[in-house]
Design an enzyme around this catalytic site. Structure first.
Site, mmCIF file in Angstrom:
data_model
loop_
_atom_site.group_PDB
_atom_site.id
_atom_site.type_symbol
_atom_site.label_atom_id
_atom_site.label_comp_id
_atom_site.label_asym_id
_atom_site.label_seq_id
_atom_site.Cartn_x
_atom_site.Cartn_y
_atom_site.Cartn_z
ATOM 1 N N SER A 86 0.831 -1.199 0.000
ATOM 2 C CA SER A 86 0.000 0.000 0.000
ATOM 3 C C SER A 86 0.868 1.253 0.000
ATOM 4 O O SER A 86 2.011 1.241 0.481
ATOM 5 C CB SER A 86 -0.897 0.008 1.250
ATOM 6 N N TYR B 47 -3.113 -0.481 10.308
ATOM 7 C CA TYR B 47 -3.145 -0.923 8.907
ATOM 8 C C TYR B 47 -1.883 -0.455 8.181
ATOM 9 O O TYR B 47 -1.209 -1.234 7.504
ATOM 10 C CB TYR B 47 -4.377 -0.371 8.202
ATOM 11 N N LYS C 201 1.454 -2.628 6.535
ATOM 12 C CA LYS C 201 1.977 -2.548 5.174
ATOM 13 C C LYS C 201 3.475 -2.206 5.160
ATOM 14 O O LYS C 201 4.179 -2.567 4.218
ATOM 15 C CB LYS C 201 1.174 -1.526 4.365
#
Length: 254
Positions: free
Chosen positions: A137, A150, A154
């Protein structure tokens, strides 16, 4: 030689678009997901005339092992391309997100991706010129407020990709990752709502699927998508820390 492609999180979103792209290129595609009803609907639709479908829970070792074995019996033991796509996202203030939601992102995005990679290694090793593509990401460029766990997960994906791209090279296994910005999927819209209008979905799932296909045949370790993301990545590396933090705040805050 016809390529075999195993995809996690393939029942919807980016994973499904990746499956469609590889199927259109005459690859034998395995669509695996914890969403069994979604897989069943895809299988009965007839969209994939020559593919296999199966359940996988990346948080469970036995489930991952069974899924890989199920696919191997249908692909002749070959695994040319592993697409490590399964992921989850919970956005919001770090202290307001439940511990269970934090843990789920770690279990799926970090431990789950690692588990799939490790258990798939023997299949990749047994297949000449194989490749693992991890879905990363743009949030791995700089920690994103509102997406703290999150985003951190990544960073892990990026680091694991870099390490394994070197470690697995002697085994003729390439390792790469794709880093999209906010994508027009249900997960992307969840991220956008957290980013207060600064992260409106700017890319379609098929654009990411195209990048995934390129990563599977290319030689680069990282594929950063979107012009803004490429510029941000360069600036984040070269700006003094205070300016890099200010830029991240401006790009991700309303």
């Amino acid at each position: 030689m016809r390529k075999s492609v195993f995809i996690t999180g393939a029942a919807q979103g980016i994973g499904l678009e990746i499956a469609r792209r590889f199927a259109a290129s005459n690859c034998f595609v395995g669509l695996y997901d914890i969403n069994e009803s979604g897989l069943s609907a895809l299988e009965s639709s007839g969209e994939f005339s020559d593919a296999c479908f199966g359940s996988i829970d990346v948080t469970d070792k036995n489930s991952v092992s069974a899924a890989l074995e199920h696919y191997s019996t249908r692909s002749g033991g070959q695994l040319h391309v592993l697409i490590n796509n399964a992921g989850v996202l919970s956005g919001g203030a770090f202290h307001e997100i439940s511990p269970e939601a934090h843990q789920m992102m770690i279990d799926v995005n970090v431990a789950g991706l690692t588990r799939v990679a490790q258990l798939a290694f023997p299949y990749l090793k047994a297949t000449p010129d194989s490749v693992m593509v991890n879905l990363c990401s743009l949030s791995s460029v700089h920690g994103i407020p509102g997406l703290a766990v999150y985003s951190s997960s990544k960073f892990y994906v990026d680091g694991l990709t870099q390490a394994l791209s070197l470690e697995w090279e002697p085994y003729d296994i390439r390792v790469s990752c794709v880093k999209p910005p906010v994508v027009n999927t249900s997960m992307g819209h969840a991220a956008a709502s957290t980013l207060a209008g600064q992260g409106d979905p700017s890319m379609e799932a098929d654009d990411v699927a195209l990048a995934g296909e390129r990563a599977a045949s290319g030689r680069r370790v990282s594929y950063l998508l979107g012009m803004q993301g490429k510029i941000w990545s360069r600036l984040d590396k070269w700006l003094p820390e205070a300016l890099a933090r200010g830029l991240a705040r401006r790009l991700t805050s309303g």
